[in-house]
Every structure is written in structure tokens, then in C-alpha cells.
Design a protein around this motif. Structure first.
Motif, short mmCIF file in Angstrom:
data_model
loop_
_atom_site.label_atom_id
_atom_site.label_comp_id
_atom_site.label_asym_id
_atom_site.label_seq_id
_atom_site.Cartn_x
_atom_site.Cartn_y
_atom_site.Cartn_z
N VAL A 143 18.63 15.47 35.93
CA VAL A 143 19.28 14.39 36.03
C VAL A 143 19.80 13.75 34.52
O VAL A 143 19.09 13.60 34.11
N THR A 144 21.09 13.36 34.48
CA THR A 144 21.40 12.95 33.12
C THR A 144 21.90 11.36 33.55
O THR A 144 22.58 11.61 34.59
N VAL A 145 21.27 10.45 33.05
CA VAL A 145 22.01 9.06 33.46
C VAL A 145 22.92 8.92 32.53
O VAL A 145 22.87 8.92 31.41
N ASP A 146 24.26 8.59 33.18
CA ASP A 146 25.46 8.34 32.00
C ASP A 146 25.80 6.93 31.49
O ASP A 146 26.04 6.85 30.58
N ARG A 147 25.51 6.05 32.76
CA ARG A 147 25.79 4.79 32.35
C ARG A 147 25.12 3.76 33.41
O ARG A 147 25.11 4.14 34.75
N ILE A 148 24.80 2.56 32.98
CA ILE A 148 24.31 1.59 34.12
C ILE A 148 25.06 0.32 33.72
O ILE A 148 25.23 -0.04 32.66
N VAL A 149 25.36 -0.03 34.70
CA VAL A 149 26.24 -1.45 34.72
C VAL A 149 25.21 -2.36 35.55
O VAL A 149 25.02 -2.18 36.66
N VAL A 150 25.01 -3.43 34.82
CA VAL A 150 23.86 -4.36 35.64
C VAL A 150 24.45 -5.81 35.49
O VAL A 150 24.77 -6.20 34.16
N ALA A 151 24.11 -6.57 36.65
CA ALA A 151 24.68 -8.18 36.42
C ALA A 151 23.18 -8.88 36.72
O ALA A 151 22.59 -8.56 37.84
#
Ligand SMILES: Cc1cc2nc3c(=O)[nH]c(=O)nc-3n(C[C@H](O)[C@H](O)[C@H](O)COP(=O)(O)OP(=O)(O)OC[C@H]3O[C@@H](n4cnc5c(N)ncnc54)[C@H](O)[C@@H]3O)c2cc1C
Lengths: 331, 777
Positions: B637-645
Motif C-alpha cells: 500500500v502506498t498512501v498518496d494523500r491525506i486530507v484531514v479537517a
């Protein structure tokens, strides 16, 4: 954890280093970058009375490319220099690919090629503190009688976990060993013994001075695939090096495949020979990839499962062959 | 307490931490950097057995070794302690039994580390090895050889909560789902190993301890109790701390061992753990098994939730009772769930004790709940975001289990993540091997009820304004890298209208600073922040009163701004802060002020057994979208992007809040993909940072943080917690993304490549058996 106490000697010449080794006999141990040895000393895996520090022997730090002799790499060449060498990048891409994956940037700055080739074999039951090993009752490789990954085994299954050795084996590299008795040159693959305890044919007082890659291996296409959990720092859980020379029509003229981190020694894959004289053929590649698993006998010496590491050997062999061959001139 | 501030207010300013320069230049001192004349090195002897009776011990050879200055054993230190009043089950050194590999048997103080290590090898211990328990579900069946005699079946504590009526709730459900989740143990892996320096002064019987602690106040109390000294003779000083994450939030054996050794040796003693000892001291997040059952209507409205939770706590209680309660209590306060049942078991095993770790108690339950909710959405053909929107709370409200929620930025967190991540364009629409997932989480802004119940305020801050107008904050709050000092300086500067440089801080020294309970449960900004504001207001009031009195003007006609006292409403007065402070302090004194904070009664929860854990004056909320690439052939698994609020109420220092949120996400990522404390018969196989694999920079994806400001009515300037609440959501959002990418759900952590490949294989086999049902939902 404190280091055990020992004396450090710092010879400036190869001759001086050999003298020190002769003088101190089995009490002496060599150290180059120390990135493998120092953690092990802290864990009480070795207790030398004298450390012969090779870092001052500058004559062993060189990269020489010669139209006749091929490429010669001094044992003290750091992994960083190896990875950044333009000659290595141009003529021996498999070696560059492997060198770039060793440990982390800081460790590559310290670690040497000689140390990388003479790396101690690794195992979860061995690379542990003195407290840990004592609480378990030790293991076959050190102070004990039982192999915890293969109870009943009379050989040690600790794994050779260096990255550059398989790459150099695909390039038919030889190593020069100097001792007070003189010098000898042997194929790299003969340096290793497939027993994690014996591990090297090199004698205790022999210094690995240089690695030579024959000119005939120059220009081979190559790549290195490494299995690890983190993309930096981690030792390989499996490593596959592939180097190949093909003719202008895409026919494979020669090829070598070597595996690391799945046996006590880095090993060449015999089945690679089936590719010789053939054109690229995905099913042939699959066949060789499948056969390569036979050369891999990983046990539970590290985090990942044996099944997965074998699976990945197969995937990597196929991917590596596809990478160096499928994009060849025939297409 | 949301008060308007002037333009130049430091509230909301992106200011570097006040201790940043010292840390970067190396001038700052951590515990292990400290030395004292004549200092000795302390080393602890650890048990090689997981469970054994100590038949006898002989320390005479160690005592005779030249250079050894003291040897101590359990016989001399029998007083029991523990962070919770209900869990006093540890002694400094084992008295009769050892309970895990690594348990503390004896200690030595010597003139060098090598001598101390040598001396440990000379201590002879005769053990009678006992059967040991390593698996919590097996341990719960135990009848004999109990780990602690007073804990039948090796169950430390069990709780059975039932709010509403789940039977009725499930009867109303159109769809009920049951899953079992297994989350193994993970640990803090703070870069600084624990270190303690202790000095005992025999002449006046005082003990001074410098330690890497999150809780100087509790450490002081425990030192006094276990060393049988009056509390006022004990002083604890917290130097810089290189990360805690909960691993330093209770008393750690080396802190007591160093003190006992120092007293016996008559010389200062320092102990610094090896990395292996850090793992053995542990207090990490326990392995947690969650059997979760959720009912929903066809529209996705939750009707009932039932959780059976087992935590593998290791050999001692530690924070365990709190951890198991959080795991159940905080099923609530996130969504509107009409019926909730919780059966929780904190189980003892012969392994290093678990404790509090970032997101304490909530993380694995949240993973289970959010994952199950996503699975339900997928079965019902609902959008995972939509199902969450249909189950929102409507604050202000009080949950079934008496958690009071005032501010609730979760809906906005969801909206902003949906928008920024491109959720609508991506979910279910990316090519095979690429996926996006969604989840939410929350956390307390400080526990409303202190560990030791008392009427004492949870935080008190003293303030002095010297005759030159210099302001000094005296606070017991513990800076552990999270920004505790900086935030207090900011709020005081804001209240007094001063530049940050004019405010100094003296923190976490029990002899000089008032009581603060410590850095845990994300309480500092909320509680010490409010206390600091109160102290600043007290100082301000005193100064304005003094000026008003001196100049015969009305107090209402004065205000404090830009470091001056100014008149208004036609009053032409203008004084410097120094002048005002002198007036307030009198001819010779220094102006001192005090503020404290205690949680409001209404925030402290219910009265049922276990009701004390979970209540908080405010809750933070987080929503996340994680994008991944999965290689279906290797399982990688490659984590490409995380958007967090993250709803932090109000970002007093946005730079710091972002750092905290990114750090939380990063820890969640490590737990999701690669971290696990790997045991074999109670022995940790990876007690080091090479084999315990926190993510390296290369696995760390870009994290885009969005700060949502719901302005909590009781938070300092509206602020809530920022340091923990975003951890949990990362895990289920990531596993959801894996599902979106390749169509498999992984319910066991960490999500290794092997697990993904196995799940893919099983899925393929199932599809062969029943063609046509394997389509991606
Ligand atoms: C955290 C960590 C991660 C690592 N990851 C990797 C990895 O991914 N891949 C990898 O390949 N290695 C890895 N290593 C091991 C090591 O850093 C490298 O292999 C390095 O190249 C070793 O070289 P050195 O000079 O530091 O060896 P040293 O530690 O100095 O020596 C290693 C051994 O070789 C012997 N030796 C050294 N030079 C000679 C010589 N000239 N002749 C004879 N014997 C000699 C020494 O006596 C010793 O037994 C890692 C190490 C660490 C600490």
C-alpha cells in the motif's frame, strides 16, 4: 548498553593492518564503517580484545576503471560513493541500484563496501541484547545449542542481508583477500557459505582488500528489487538482482540472477540459464521466476512470513526481468 | 470565554514555539543531558521470566564489586503504587513474584555504566517458574496461578453498560452487522528514551528528581509514598522532554529506582533506559479485540450498537481501568446512537503493562466502528459520507451516557474534507488499485474528572508582574513538545495586550510552580490555558483597580492595550505596564496574581459505575479522506494523500495545531500499516527502532490539514484539543481506501501486504464459487 572494553589500533597501511591481525590472532576483529559491528558489540555478540580499524588504510579507498582489468573497487569505498559513482552508474547499473537501497543516507556515508560484503548474518533470535538472548537461553549461532527458527537443525539459518553482494554476483565479481600469508582472489560467490554460523570462507586474518568486476560484465543491463517494510533504513527481507546482456535482436546472450536475504548466503539462481539464447517471452520469464523460488529458503528470521518472502522473490524476478529485457531493442 | 482581541493579538498567530531555539541549537537540556558532581549510573535488573516466584536473592557479590555504591531490592521497597487509586499493584522492585519478561527485580548504582552492568550479572536470583498467560482470551479462563491473587480470572476490571435498550434498537433495524476486529499492541516510540536524575540530601531529608515526565505532580506524590517521605520534601523538575505520547504519563519504574538508589548511595544517581528498556516499561496501546454489532435502518440511521471489548493490559493495571472505560464510553459523543451496550474486559497477561497512548482507549474502538459503518454503507449502497451525515449529533446535547457536547465542528469537518479531497469525483470511481476512504474520530479536551478525586482545581497558574513590567507565568503544566509553554505565553500575552517577548514562563517544577495535573488526555490548552487566562485577568484587574484608585478615575474608564493602561470615555490617562504594576504591588512588592480552572459540574458526567471516564468539558472532532495505491500482486500500500479537517475550537497557534494534527495522522498511519509490538511467549521480538517500524519520511504522504473553528463556549478563546483526536480516523479511512482500491476489507491490524494478498485470494476463491456476486459495491 555500554560497549565492551577493547583496544583500538589504527594502522595506516595494509601491511600494518596485516601485522596487527597477525599479532593479535583470534583476539582481533576488523572494523571499517562500524555500522554493522558497533550495534553488535553493544549487544554482546562479539567481544574482541583488539579492534583493527581499517579506516586509516587509505590505499583501500579507491574506484578504478581500467579497459583491461575492468572495475576495481577498494574495500573502504563507502556505499554513498559507490552509489554516486558515474562509472558504476553507466556500466554496472545493477550495482548502483543495489547500493542506493542500503540502509539510510547516514549509514551509507559511514558503511563501506568491504563491510557490506562481510556483513554478519542476521536473525531475530540473534540480533538482540545480551539480556534478551539470555532470557531465551541463547541460540545456535551464539552461545546456545538450539536454532529457534528451525529447532533440530544443525546449521544456523541466520540470513545474509547485504544488498550489494547479489548485484556483484550477477556481474561475476571477484574479491581479493590479503593475509599475512599472501593474497588470493576468489569469485565473490565462493566467499559465502550457506550456513549462518560459518557464513564466510574468508579466514579470520584475511582482509578483503578489493572487489573486481571483469570488463566482460560492463554494460549489462540490470536492476535490483528489494523487499522491505520501510523504504529506508530497513534491511532487505528479500532482494533480487538481475543483470543481462542481450544482442541487438533482443536475444539474451547472458544473464545472471542472484538472491539475497532469503538464505544464509547470497545465491545465484541456476534457472537463469534457461533464458540464454532466447528472445523475450513472458511465459519463459514466468517459468524462471517460478523456479527462482527453489533457491529461496527463508525461515522465520525476520518480520515478514516465509510465504510472503518467497512470493516476492517470484514477483521480483519477473518484474526485474521484464524491466531489463522487455524494453529491449526488439520492441 | 471568547473575547474579542486586538489586531496584533497573538491568538491565531503562527508563532514558533518559545523553546524552539534552544532545541534546535542544542542549548536545551533533556534529562539525560544533566549531570551533578559525584553522579552515579543506575541500572535495573530485569526478570528473564514471564511469571515466576522469587525464592531467594543474593546480592552480596554485586555489593562487593569495587565501584558499586548501592544495591536495592524489593525487600526494601515494598510500598505499592499505581497511577490510579484503584490500581495500586506495582512495587518499585518485585517483592514476591515477577510478572513479565523485563519486570524490575533489583537495581545497582555504580561509578560507571560498565561496573553497574557487571554488578547486575553478579546478582543471583532463584526463581520458581510459573505457568504464564500471554493471550487475553485464554488468560480470562485462568483458575490457578493468577497474575495477581486478588484478580480472579486475571480480569483487572470489567464493565457492563447499557444505555437505552439495544434489543429494541436491533428490532427496529433493517440491517444488522457483526464483525470482529483485532488490533495488536502498539507503542509510543518517543525519540527520547526515559531518563531520570535523582539527588537526595541527607542533611535536610529532601529529594530532588529531574525526570522525563508528563506528570510531575503525580510523580512527586508517588515518590513520597513509595519512599515513605513527606510530600513537601520531594521536588520534581521536568526538563525538556523529547516526546511522550502517553509513555511518560504515569510513574515509570526508573523514576522511583533512581530515587531509591540516590538515597541509599548518598550520591546523585541517573538512570537512562536503553531503547529495549523503553519497550519493557511500555505503557503502550493494548491489543484490543472488538466484537461489534451495529443495527441500522434502510436509510442508514443507527438504531443500536453493541460492543464487547477485550483489552490485553499486560501484567499491571497502570491506566488500564481508564483505557477500557474510554473504549466503551467514547462510542458516544460522535454520532447520535439511541441504544448502546458495552461489555468491557481489561485483562491481565504476563507481558509489559500497557497504558495511555495518544488517543487513549478510543483509537481501536473508533477503527472498528468507522470500518463497520463503511461496510454497512457499502452493503446498503449508501455513500459513506451520507451515512455519517444522517447520524449527526445536534448539540448542545447530552449523550445517553451523560457526555455533554457543546461545540461540534464535525459536520463542517466532513463538508470541508469532502470538498478538498474531491470525494465525489473519486470514491468508487478510481481505477482498480487506486482508492479513497473516509472516516471520522473525536477526543476529549481533558478528562473532566481528575485521577484522584478532590476539590482542588485541575490547573492553577500564578503570574507575577515585576516592577519593570516583565510578566512571568508560573505553571505546573508540562511541556512535552506539544506546545504547552507556548500556548500559555500566547494567552497571557493576549489578555494583557503584550508582545510575546515580554512574557516569560517557568513551568513544571513542583517547588516553584502551582499544581497542574499534567500533560495527558489533551487537557493542557483547555485547562491550563483557562487558568492562565484567569491569572492574567486577575493581574489586569489588580492593575486597573490600583490605577483607578491612584488617579481617582472609574475602573470602567480604563483599559489595557499594547502593554499600556489607557483611559477611555474621555479619560486622558496613559501609563506603562510597569507603572501600573508598581501601583498595584505597593512600594516594595511584586504584583502577583492567580488563576485556576476546574471543570464545570455539568461536564462531569453521570453517576453509574465507570461514569467518571469519558466526560470532558469539550470534544474535538476530525474527518479524513485517505487516498492509496494498492499493488494487487505484492499487497503493498502506498498512501498518496491525506486530507484531514480537525475541529480544534479555535487555533490559538495554527502552526502548532497543524503540527499536532499531522503528527496524529502519522501515528495512525504507522499503526494502520506497519507498527506492532511483536511478542513470542511474552518476549518482545522487536524492542528497537530498527524492527519496530514507525513510518520513515518516505512512507509519509502529504497531509493537508484544514482547521475547523467551532469556538467552544468554555474553551480558552474558544479552543479545544488538537493533539490526539485526529489519530483514530486515519486507520479506518485508510482501510476503507484499500477496499475502494481492491475490494477487500481488512479487520486485523496492521494491514500488512500479506494480509491484503490473503484477503484478495479469499475473495477470488469466493468469486469462483459464486460467480457474479463479487462485483465492487
Ligand atoms: C539500521 C541499519 C540498517 C541497515 N540496513 C542495511 C541494508 O538495508 N542493507 C545492507 O546491505 N546493510 C544494511 N546495514 C548494515 C551496514 O550498515 C552496511 O552493510 C554497511 O555497508 C556495513 O559496512 P561497515 O563498513 O559499516 O561494516 P563494519 O560494521 O565495519 O563491518 C562489518 C563486518 O565486516 C567486517 N569487515 C569490514 N571490513 C572488512 C574488510 N575490508 N575485510 C574483512 N572484513 C571486513 C567486520 O569485521 C565486521 O565483521 C544496516 C545497518 C544498520 C545499523
Amino acid at each position: 548498553m555500554s560497549l565492551p572494553s577493547f583496544e583500538v589500533v589504527r594502522p595506516r597501511t595494509l601491511e600494518g593492518a596485516l601485522e596487527e591481525l597477525e599479532r593479535h590472532g583470534p583476539d582481533a576483529q576488523m572494523i571499517a564503517g562500524g555500522t554493522d559491528l558497533v550495534p553488535s558489540l553493544k549487544q554482546g555478540l562479539f567481544s574482541p580484545r583488539v579492534l583493527v580499524d581499517l579506516k586509516g588504510v587509505r590505499e583501500l579507498d579507491f574506484i578504478r576503471f581500467d579497459r583491461e582489468a575492468g572495475l576495481e573497487l577498494g574495500a573502504l569505498t563507502t556505499i554513498t560513493r559507490l552509489a554516486q559513482s558515474p562509472v558504476v552508474a553507466e556500466y554496472f547499473p545493477v550495482l548502483q541500484a543495489a547500493a542506493k537501497t542500503v540502509a539510510s543516507p547516514l549509514l551509507r556515508n559511514m558503511g563501506t563496501l568491504g563491510g557490506n560484503l562481510c556483513l554478519d548474518t542476521r536473525c531475530l533470535y540473534y540480533n538482540q541484547s545480551a539480556f534478551w538472548r539470555e532470557s531465551l537461553g541463547y541460540c545456535l549461532k551464539k552461545e546456545g545449542t538450539v536454532c529457534h527458527v528451525a529447532p533440530g537443525s544443525s546449521v544456523c539459518w541466520a540470513v545474509f542481508s547485504g544488498d550489494t553482494a547479489p548485484a556483484l554476483m550477477t556481474l561475476a565479481a571477484t574479491v581479493r583477500l590479503a593475509s599475512p600469508r599472501g593474497e588470493r582472489e576468489i569469485p565473490l560467490r565462493e566467499l559465502y557459505v550457506n550456513d549462518g554460523w560459518v557464513r564466510l570462507t574468508k579466514r579470520h586474518d584475511e582482509i578483503l582488500t578489493a572487489v573486481r568486476i571483469p570488463l566482460s560484465s560492463a554494460g549489462w543491463k540490470g536492476t535490483y528489487k528489494k523487499l522491505r517494510i520501510r523504504n529506508s533504513i530497513d534491511y532487505p527481507l528479500a532482494g533480487v538482482a538481475v543483470a543481462m546482456r542481450w544482442a541487438s535482436d533482443g536475444v539474451c546472450q547472458d544473464v545472471r540472477i542472484a538472491l539475497t536475504a532469503v538464505n544464509p548466503a547470497p545465491r545465484l539462481v541456476e534457472a537463469a540459464a534457461r533464458l540464454k539464447g532466447k528472445r523475450y517471452d513472458p511465459s519463459l520469464v514466468d517459468e524462471v521466476a517460478h523456479e527462482a523460488i527453489r533457491t529461496a529458503k527463508p525461515l522465520r528470521t525476520s518480520a515478514s512470513t516465509m510465504e510472503y518472502r518467497r512470493h516476492m522473490v517470484r514477483v521480483f524476478v519477473r518484474r526485474a526481468l521484464n524491466e531489463v529485457w522487455a524494453n529491449g531493442p526488439h520492441c | 470565554m471568547g473575547e474579542t482581541t486586538t489586531q496584533s493579538s497573538p491568538i491565531g498567530a503562527r508563532v514558533p514555539m518559545v523553546d524552539a531555539v534552544d532545541k534546535v541549537t542544542g542549548a536545551g537540556k533533556y534529562a539525560d543531558d544533566l549531570t551533578l558532581p559525584g553522579m552515579l549510573v543506575g541500572k535495573i535488573l530485569h526478570s528473564p521470566h514471564a511469571h515466576a516466584r522469587i525464592r531467594s536473592m543474593d546480592t552480596s557479590a554485586a555489593e562487593r564489586l569495587p565501584g558499586v555504591r548501592a544495591v536495592v531490592t524489593g525487600a526494601e521497597t515494598p510500598v505499592k503504587y499505581g497511577i490510579l487509586p484503584v490500581g495500586h499493584d506495582e512495587t518499585i522492585f518485585c517483592v514476591d513474584k515477577v510478572r513479565y519478561i523485563g519486570d524490575n527485580v533489583a537495581a545497582v548504582a555504580a561509578e560507571s555504566e560498565a561496573i553497574a552492568e557487571h554488578a547486575l550479572r553478579l546478582i543471583r536470583v532463584d526463581y520458581e517458574v510459573l505457568p504464564a498467560y500471554f493471550d487475553p482470551e485464554q488468560s480470562m479462563q485462568a483458575e490457578t496461578n493468577l497474575i495477581h491473587d486478588d484478580r480472579p480470572h486475571n480480569i483487572e476490571r470489567e464493565y457492563h453498560h447499557h444505555f437505552g435498550n439495544v434489543e429494541e434498537g436491533f428490532a427496529q433495524a433493517d440491517y444488522i452487522r457483526q464483525d470482529r476486529f483485532d488490533c495488536p499492541e502498539v507503542t509510543h516510540a518517543a525519540l527520547e528514551p526515559h531518563s531520570t536524575l535523582a539527588r537526595y540530601d541527607a542533611e535536610d531529608g529532601t529529594l530532588t528528581v529531574w525526570s522525563s515526565t508528563q506528570v510531575p505532580y503525580y510523580l512527586k506524590k508517588t515518590l513520597a509514598a513509595t519512599l515513605q517521605m513527606p510530600e513537601e520534601k520531594v521536588r520534581v523538575i521536568k526538563p525538556l522532554v523529547g516526546g511522550g505520547f502517553g509513555g511518560k504519563s504515569e510513574v515509570i519504574p526508573l523514576e522511583l529506582a533512581a530515587a531509591v538508589l540516590a538515597r541509599k548511595a548518598g550520591a546523585p544517581v541517573k538512570i537512562t533506559y536503553t531503547r529495549e528498556e523503553v519497550f519493557l516499561a511500555n505503557r503502550g496501546r493494548p491489543r484490543q479485540i472488538v466484537e461489534l454489532k451495529t443495527g441500522v435502518t434502510r436509510q442508514g440511521k443507527l438504531t443500536a450498537v453493541e460492543a464487547r471489548i477485550i483489552q490485553d493490559g499486560g501484567a499491571y493495571c497502570g491506566y488500564g481501568v481508564v483505557t477500557i472505560l474510554y473504549s466503551g464510553q467514547l462510542l458516544n459523543a460522535m454520532y447520535d446512537i439511541p441504544n448502546v451496550k458495552f461489555d468491557g474486559y481489561r485483562v491481565l497477561t504476563n507481558k509489559p503493562a500497557c497504558g495511555a497512548m495518544r488517543g487513549h482507549g478510543t483509537v481501536n474502538t473508533r477503527f472498528a466502528f468507522e470500518q463497520q459503518l463503511n461496510r454497512i454503507a457499502s452493503v446498503l449502497g449508501l455513500d459513506p459520507v451520507e451515512i455519517r451525515r444522517r447520524n449527526l449529533l445536534h448539540p448542545p446535547c447530552v449523550t445517553l451516557n451523560n457526555l455533554r457536547v457543546l461545540s461540534y465542528g464535525y459536520p463542517e469537518c466532513i463538508d470541508r474534507v469532502v470538498e478538498r479531497s474531491g470525494w465525489k469525483e473519486k470514491y468508487g470511481k478510481l481505477p482498480y488499485g487506486k482508492g479513497i476512504g473516509f472516516a471520522g474520530s473525536h477526543y476529549v479536551s481533558g478528562a473532566a474528572n481528575p485521577i484522584i478525586r478532590s476539590a482542588m482545581p485541575q490547573s492553577t497558574v500564578n503570574l507575577s508582574v515585576d516592577r519593570q513590567g516583565g510578566v512571568t507565568i508560573f505553571t505546573g503544566a508540562s511541556e512535552i513538545g506539544q506546545g504547552s509553554d507556548t500556548v500559555q505565553v500566547q494567552v497571557v500575552a493576549a489578555e494583557l495586550g503584550l508582545p510575546l517577548e515580554q512574557v516569560r514562563i517557568v513551568a513544571a517544577d513542583t517547588a516553584r510552580t502551582p499544581v497542574d495535573l499534567g500533560s495527558y488526555s489533551s487537557r493542557v490548552t483547555f485547562m491550563a490555558g483557562n487558568a492562565a487566562i484567569a491569572a492574567a485577568r486577575d493581574a489586569k484587574r489588580r492593575m486597573l483597580q490600583a490605577v483607578a484608585r491612584a488617579y481617582g478615575v472609574a475602573e470602567e474608564d480604563l483599559l489595557m492595550e499594547g502593554g499600556r493602561v489607557l483611559g477611555r470615555n474621555g479619560c486622558p490617562l496613559s501609563l506603562t505596564l510597569a507603572e501600573a504594576a508598581r501601583l498595584a504591588a505597593g512600594p516594595a512588592g511584586v504584583l502577583t496574581a492567580r488563576g485556576s480552572y476546574n471543570t464545570p459540574e455539568e461536564s462531569r458526567g453521570g453517576t453509574f459505575k465507570g461514569a467518571g471516564v469519558g466526560p470532558s468539558p469539550a470534544y474535538s472532532y476530525s474527518a479524513q479522506a485517505v487516498e492509496v495505491t494498492v499493488d494487487p500482486e505484492t499487497g503493498r500500500v502506498t498512501v498518496d494523500r491525506i486530507v484531514v479537517a480537525h475541529d480544534c475550537g479555535k487555533a490559538i497557534n495554527p502552526m502548532n495545531v497543524e503540527g499536532q494534527v499531522i503528527g496524529s495522522v502519522w501515528m495512525g498511519l504507522g499503526q494502520a500499516l506497519q507498527e506492532v509490538v511483536d511478542y513470542e511467549n511474552g518476549r518482545i521480538k522487536n524492542a528497537g527502532l530498527l524492527e519496530y517500524r514507525t513510518a520513515s519520511t518516505l512512507e509519509s504522504p502529504p497531509v493537508e490539514t484544514i482547521l475547523v473553528e467551532s469556538n467552544d463556549p468554555e474553551g480558552p478563546f474558544g479552543a479545544k484539543e488538537a493533539g490526539e483526536g485526529s489519530l483514530a480516523a486515519t486507520i479506518p479511512a485508510l482501510t476503507h481506501a484499500i477496499y475502494d482500491a481492491v475490494g477487500v476489507w481488512i479487520d486485523t491490524l496492521p494491514v500488512t501486504p500479506e494480509r491484503i494478498l490473503r484477503a484478495l485470494q479469499e475473495k477470488q476463491q469466493a468469486e469462483w464459487k459464486s460467480p457474479g456476486t463479487g462485483a465492487r459495491m
